[in-house]
Design an enzyme around this catalytic site. Sequence first.
Site, PDB file in Angstrom:
ATOM      1  CE  LYS A  59     -11.252   1.281  -3.454  1.00 46.00           C
ATOM      2  NZ  LYS A  59      -9.801   1.235  -3.462  1.00 46.00           N
ATOM      3  N   GLY A 123       7.968 -18.033   3.179  1.00 42.78           N
ATOM      4  CA  GLY A 123       8.640 -18.741   2.086  1.00 42.78           C
ATOM      5  C   GLY A 123       9.923 -18.026   1.725  1.00 42.78           C
ATOM      6  NE  ARG A 280       1.348  -0.981  -0.970  1.00 37.91           N
ATOM      7  CZ  ARG A 280       1.153  -1.466   0.267  1.00 37.91           C
ATOM      8  NH1 ARG A 280       0.723  -0.659   1.232  1.00 37.91           N
ATOM      9  NH2 ARG A 280       1.368  -2.740   0.532  1.00 37.91           N
ATOM     10  CB  ALA A 328      -5.451  -5.618  -7.300  1.00 36.40           C
ATOM     11  CG  HIS A 452     -31.681   6.495 -24.138  1.00 37.60           C
ATOM     12  ND1 HIS A 452     -30.871   7.566 -23.839  1.00 37.60           N
ATOM     13  CD2 HIS A 452     -32.956   6.892 -23.918  1.00 37.60           C
ATOM     14  CE1 HIS A 452     -31.620   8.576 -23.469  1.00 37.60           C
ATOM     15  NE2 HIS A 452     -32.888   8.200 -23.489  1.00 37.60           N
TER      16      HIS A 452
HETATM   17  P1  FAD Z   1       0.300  -8.145  -2.054  1.00 39.31           P
HETATM   18  O1  FAD Z   1      -1.144  -7.943  -2.174  1.00 39.31           O
HETATM   19  O2  FAD Z   1       1.080  -7.224  -1.188  1.00 39.31           O
HETATM   20  O3  FAD Z   1       0.493  -9.653  -1.554  1.00 39.31           O
HETATM   21  C1  FAD Z   1       1.749 -10.192  -1.268  1.00 39.31           C
HETATM   22  C2  FAD Z   1       1.546 -11.313  -0.282  1.00 39.31           C
HETATM   23  O4  FAD Z   1       2.772 -12.019  -0.150  1.00 39.31           O
HETATM   24  C3  FAD Z   1       1.170 -10.838   1.120  1.00 39.31           C
HETATM   25  O5  FAD Z   1       0.132 -11.615   1.624  1.00 39.31           O
HETATM   26  C4  FAD Z   1       2.450 -11.048   1.919  1.00 39.31           C
HETATM   27  O6  FAD Z   1       2.206 -11.313   3.288  1.00 39.31           O
HETATM   28  C5  FAD Z   1       3.005 -12.272   1.228  1.00 39.31           C
HETATM   29  N1  FAD Z   1       4.452 -12.456   1.383  1.00 39.31           N
HETATM   30  C6  FAD Z   1       5.435 -11.543   1.174  1.00 39.31           C
HETATM   31  N2  FAD Z   1       6.645 -12.113   1.372  1.00 39.31           N
HETATM   32  C7  FAD Z   1       6.407 -13.402   1.725  1.00 39.31           C
HETATM   33  C8  FAD Z   1       7.244 -14.499   2.042  1.00 39.31           C
HETATM   34  N3  FAD Z   1       8.580 -14.398   2.015  1.00 39.31           N
HETATM   35  N4  FAD Z   1       6.664 -15.674   2.385  1.00 39.31           N
HETATM   36  C9  FAD Z   1       5.309 -15.812   2.396  1.00 39.31           C
HETATM   37  N5  FAD Z   1       4.471 -14.813   2.077  1.00 39.31           N
HETATM   38  C10 FAD Z   1       5.018 -13.627   1.733  1.00 39.31           C
HETATM   39  N6  FAD Z   1      -5.113  -1.717  -6.254  1.00 39.31           N
HETATM   40  C11 FAD Z   1      -6.122  -1.737  -7.145  1.00 39.31           C
HETATM   41  O7  FAD Z   1      -5.946  -2.248  -8.260  1.00 39.31           O
HETATM   42  N7  FAD Z   1      -7.350  -1.223  -6.838  1.00 39.31           N
HETATM   43  C12 FAD Z   1      -7.598  -0.656  -5.644  1.00 39.31           C
HETATM   44  O8  FAD Z   1      -8.712  -0.205  -5.395  1.00 39.31           O
HETATM   45  C13 FAD Z   1      -6.560  -0.604  -4.690  1.00 39.31           C
HETATM   46  N8  FAD Z   1      -6.760  -0.053  -3.481  1.00 39.31           N
HETATM   47  C14 FAD Z   1      -5.745  -0.047  -2.573  1.00 39.31           C
HETATM   48  C15 FAD Z   1      -5.980   0.552  -1.343  1.00 39.31           C
HETATM   49  C16 FAD Z   1      -4.972   0.581  -0.398  1.00 39.31           C
HETATM   50  C17 FAD Z   1      -5.219   1.232   0.943  1.00 39.31           C
HETATM   51  C18 FAD Z   1      -3.708  -0.021  -0.692  1.00 39.31           C
HETATM   52  C19 FAD Z   1      -2.606  -0.050   0.333  1.00 39.31           C
HETATM   53  C20 FAD Z   1      -3.471  -0.607  -1.917  1.00 39.31           C
HETATM   54  C21 FAD Z   1      -4.484  -0.617  -2.875  1.00 39.31           C
HETATM   55  N9  FAD Z   1      -4.294  -1.162  -4.134  1.00 39.31           N
HETATM   56  C22 FAD Z   1      -5.306  -1.163  -5.044  1.00 39.31           C
HETATM   57  C23 FAD Z   1      -3.012  -1.760  -4.514  1.00 39.31           C
HETATM   58  C24 FAD Z   1      -3.093  -3.297  -4.386  1.00 39.31           C
HETATM   59  O9  FAD Z   1      -3.424  -3.621  -3.062  1.00 39.31           O
HETATM   60  C25 FAD Z   1      -1.770  -3.927  -4.787  1.00 39.31           C
HETATM   61  O10 FAD Z   1      -1.415  -3.507  -6.081  1.00 39.31           O
HETATM   62  C26 FAD Z   1      -1.877  -5.438  -4.752  1.00 39.31           C
HETATM   63  O11 FAD Z   1      -2.252  -5.911  -3.495  1.00 39.31           O
HETATM   64  C27 FAD Z   1      -0.548  -6.089  -5.158  1.00 39.31           C
HETATM   65  O12 FAD Z   1      -0.711  -7.458  -5.190  1.00 39.31           O
HETATM   66  P2  FAD Z   1       0.515  -8.455  -4.932  1.00 39.31           P
HETATM   67  O13 FAD Z   1      -0.064  -9.821  -4.969  1.00 39.31           O
HETATM   68  O14 FAD Z   1       1.627  -8.119  -5.839  1.00 39.31           O
HETATM   69  O15 FAD Z   1       1.036  -8.110  -3.470  1.00 39.31           O
HETATM   70  P1  NAD Z   2       0.835   7.286  -4.992  1.00 42.60           P
HETATM   71  O1  NAD Z   2       2.115   7.080  -5.701  1.00 42.60           O
HETATM   72  O2  NAD Z   2      -0.448   7.124  -5.718  1.00 42.60           O
HETATM   73  O3  NAD Z   2       0.794   8.768  -4.370  1.00 42.60           O
HETATM   74  C1  NAD Z   2       1.761   9.225  -3.484  1.00 42.60           C
HETATM   75  C2  NAD Z   2       1.689  10.740  -3.472  1.00 42.60           C
HETATM   76  O4  NAD Z   2       2.493  11.199  -2.408  1.00 42.60           O
HETATM   77  C3  NAD Z   2       2.211  11.385  -4.752  1.00 42.60           C
HETATM   78  O5  NAD Z   2       1.312  12.361  -5.198  1.00 42.60           O
HETATM   79  C4  NAD Z   2       3.544  11.973  -4.330  1.00 42.60           C
HETATM   80  O6  NAD Z   2       3.894  13.125  -5.066  1.00 42.60           O
HETATM   81  C5  NAD Z   2       3.279  12.288  -2.877  1.00 42.60           C
HETATM   82  N1  NAD Z   2       4.463  12.356  -2.031  1.00 42.60           N
HETATM   83  C6  NAD Z   2       5.562  11.571  -2.080  1.00 42.60           C
HETATM   84  N2  NAD Z   2       6.422  11.916  -1.110  1.00 42.60           N
HETATM   85  C7  NAD Z   2       5.855  12.937  -0.422  1.00 42.60           C
HETATM   86  C8  NAD Z   2       6.246  13.710   0.690  1.00 42.60           C
HETATM   87  N3  NAD Z   2       7.402  13.502   1.315  1.00 42.60           N
HETATM   88  N4  NAD Z   2       5.413  14.689   1.140  1.00 42.60           N
HETATM   89  C9  NAD Z   2       4.218  14.912   0.514  1.00 42.60           C
HETATM   90  N5  NAD Z   2       3.818  14.200  -0.565  1.00 42.60           N
HETATM   91  C10 NAD Z   2       4.613  13.220  -1.011  1.00 42.60           C
HETATM   92  O7  NAD Z   2       0.928   6.340  -3.713  1.00 42.60           O
HETATM   93  P2  NAD Z   2      -0.172   5.933  -2.640  1.00 42.60           P
HETATM   94  O8  NAD Z   2      -1.343   6.824  -2.702  1.00 42.60           O
HETATM   95  O9  NAD Z   2       0.579   5.776  -1.365  1.00 42.60           O
HETATM   96  O10 NAD Z   2      -0.611   4.510  -3.149  1.00 42.60           O
HETATM   97  C11 NAD Z   2       0.361   3.436  -3.219  1.00 42.60           C
HETATM   98  C12 NAD Z   2       0.028   2.501  -4.335  1.00 42.60           C
HETATM   99  O11 NAD Z   2      -1.194   1.835  -4.067  1.00 42.60           O
HETATM  100  C13 NAD Z   2      -0.121   3.223  -5.642  1.00 42.60           C
HETATM  101  O12 NAD Z   2       0.780   2.649  -6.552  1.00 42.60           O
HETATM  102  C14 NAD Z   2      -1.516   2.984  -6.079  1.00 42.60           C
HETATM  103  O13 NAD Z   2      -1.594   2.626  -7.441  1.00 42.60           O
HETATM  104  C15 NAD Z   2      -2.001   1.829  -5.228  1.00 42.60           C
HETATM  105  N6  NAD Z   2      -3.400   2.119  -4.892  1.00 42.60           N
HETATM  106  C16 NAD Z   2      -4.329   2.014  -5.876  1.00 42.60           C
HETATM  107  C17 NAD Z   2      -5.642   2.334  -5.606  1.00 42.60           C
HETATM  108  C18 NAD Z   2      -6.645   2.236  -6.695  1.00 42.60           C
HETATM  109  O14 NAD Z   2      -6.350   1.613  -7.707  1.00 42.60           O
HETATM  110  N7  NAD Z   2      -7.824   2.816  -6.547  1.00 42.60           N
HETATM  111  C19 NAD Z   2      -6.014   2.762  -4.354  1.00 42.60           C
HETATM  112  C20 NAD Z   2      -5.040   2.892  -3.377  1.00 42.60           C
HETATM  113  C21 NAD Z   2      -3.736   2.543  -3.661  1.00 42.60           C
END
Ligand code: FAD
Ligand code: NAD
Length: 476
Positions: A59, A123, A280, A328, A452
């Site tokens: 963001k 952990g 993912r 998240a 508004h």
């Molecule tokens: P994580 O955030 O992955 O946290 C897990 C933590 O556990 C990590 O710090 C990891 O190191 C730690 N861990 C794992 N195993 C162990 C272990 N054995 N011992 C100790 N520590 C450990 N979601 C949204 O809602 N809005 C968004 O705008 C958004 N944007 C995103 C953009 C990107 C580029 C990506 C990749 C993801 C985005 N997401 C977004 C998805 C969001 O990041 C995830 O859904 C969220 O982080 C999941 O939270 P979590 O706590 O389950 O896992």
């Molecule tokens: P996603 O599941 O949103 O999209 C993956 C896309 O890749 C799909 O459209 C799928 O059809 C395509 N795809 C899969 N295999 C492919 C291949 N071999 N070749 C071409 N296309 C292929 O996954 P993402 O964008 O990687 O995001 C991962 C997770 O992170 C999602 O679950 C998403 O909710 C979360 N995320 C959320 C936000 C947000 O809330 N704004 C932002 C970023 C990520």
Amino acid sequence: MTDTAFDVIVIGAGPAGYPCAIRAAQNKLKVACIDEWKNLDGKYAFGGTCLNAGCIPSKALLESSELYHRANVEFAVHGIQATGLAFDVATMQKRKAGIVKASAQGIAGLFKAAGVTALQGHGKLLAGNRVEHTAADGKTQVLTARHVVLASGSAPMELQSMPFDGKAIVDSWGALEFDAVPKRLCVIGAGVIGLELGSVWRRLGAEVVVLEALEQFLFMADQQVAKEALKHFKKLGLDIRLGAKVGGASQDRDGVTLRYTDASGDKTVTVDKVVVAIGRRPYTGDLLGEGTGVELDERGFIKVDHECRTGAGNVWAVGDVVRGPMLAHKGKEEGVMVGDLIAGLVTEVNYDAVPSVVYTAPEIAWVGQTEEQVKASGRAYKVGSFPFMASGRARAMEAPAGFAKIIAAVDDDEILGVHIIGPMAGELIAEAVLAMEYSASTEDLQRTMHAHPTLSEALHEAALLADKRAIDFPNK
Ligand code: FAD
Ligand code: NAD
């Protein structure tokens, strides 16, 4: 040496784990939270993927690139001449890194304030609700807990034919760390990450090709919204190629050449960088020792019930590592729920009201069922759709693209889904989430006063349109 006996140990301090730890501590339980995340500087940081390599840094870059883009292409219409406009990727990255660092320190502060024992390192759940903690120096200690919460998150999926090399072929974290704008970028996957990060680098001048395997664009969104979105992404210059099955890649001095097949045959595209954003997978690396009783499903998710119980003793699991959308806020609500359930409180997560937001321009946000899903359910429904073109505030903002759409049941008027594409859609959706949380009808929204001129009037008028009683748009 840490005290070794706890009421609750949470493994993972991402947006699912850290709120769980804090809520459990608020409930007067003795809590430890263990996290192993290390940033590129090699230092431990709380906050998980979301804070360090996901929601927050993406963001930050979306905001910087959007500001530049607007100054470049939109200011003129306001009578503002932005000549000699330039940007500096290093400054953008520094700002982003500062936000990430401050936020991670903020979590450490929250742990301290709540009385959570924050442990850095790995952990591992052992049988009998014991947790092995391995610190940075390799020293291990075994902790015990009445309850253990697994919140280990997720990791990016890799294409077997194109492993990440951290240079030319990167995951989303790599794409957030580019130190220069790639001239030619290919994003594999037109999902949320592909569209957000594709937008960032396109706005800054990269030629961006997005290869999506499916023929359908944004399959998880309402298809009226998806169609509108595709139009705007094309206008931005994202070259989105649907139905593209990627076969492999080769690298030479000219860059990375990707081979793919679509409906019209075999193709290639040569670029400087490739971002693989195909989804993912749940992450459970070295998390579960022998005999814990915790089960994984066929896709690697930890099996849980609707209250996030794993079925193994007092072991719970929340966030990306369990079923449901990888978001998240979904993880946060699960974490908070578990922190309360452990303390004996009655609570639940409403999985029918999880908002989704794509932070592109225009923004896309929705909650509840799409029109396609409602249609398939067979329930009679009505739709109200209000274009931002008819909103005074949106026009004043020079942001008239998109619409707000409400789908409601004909029988009892209950709101079944809300879909918004347009300015601040991610903020506007909160009203719809609240409405659905309270099982509101369109009449409830119709009778609610909206200030508004605000963008929120679009939702008000959409609710009125569902009953053909709109004031600011012709009822058809
Ligand atoms: P994580 O955030 O992955 O946290 C897990 C933590 O556990 C990590 O710090 C990891 O190191 C730690 N861990 C794992 N195993 C162990 C272990 N054995 N011992 C100790 N520590 C450990 N979601 C949204 O809602 N809005 C968004 O705008 C958004 N944007 C995103 C953009 C990107 C580029 C990506 C990749 C993801 C985005 N997401 C977004 C998805 C969001 O990041 C995830 O859904 C969220 O982080 C999941 O939270 P979590 O706590 O389950 O896992
Ligand atoms: P996603 O599941 O949103 O999209 C993956 C896309 O890749 C799909 O459209 C799928 O059809 C395509 N795809 C899969 N295999 C492919 C291949 N071999 N070749 C071409 N296309 C292929 O996954 P993402 O964008 O990687 O995001 C991962 C997770 O992170 C999602 O679950 C998403 O909710 C979360 N995320 C959320 C936000 C947000 O809330 N704004 C932002 C970023 C990520």
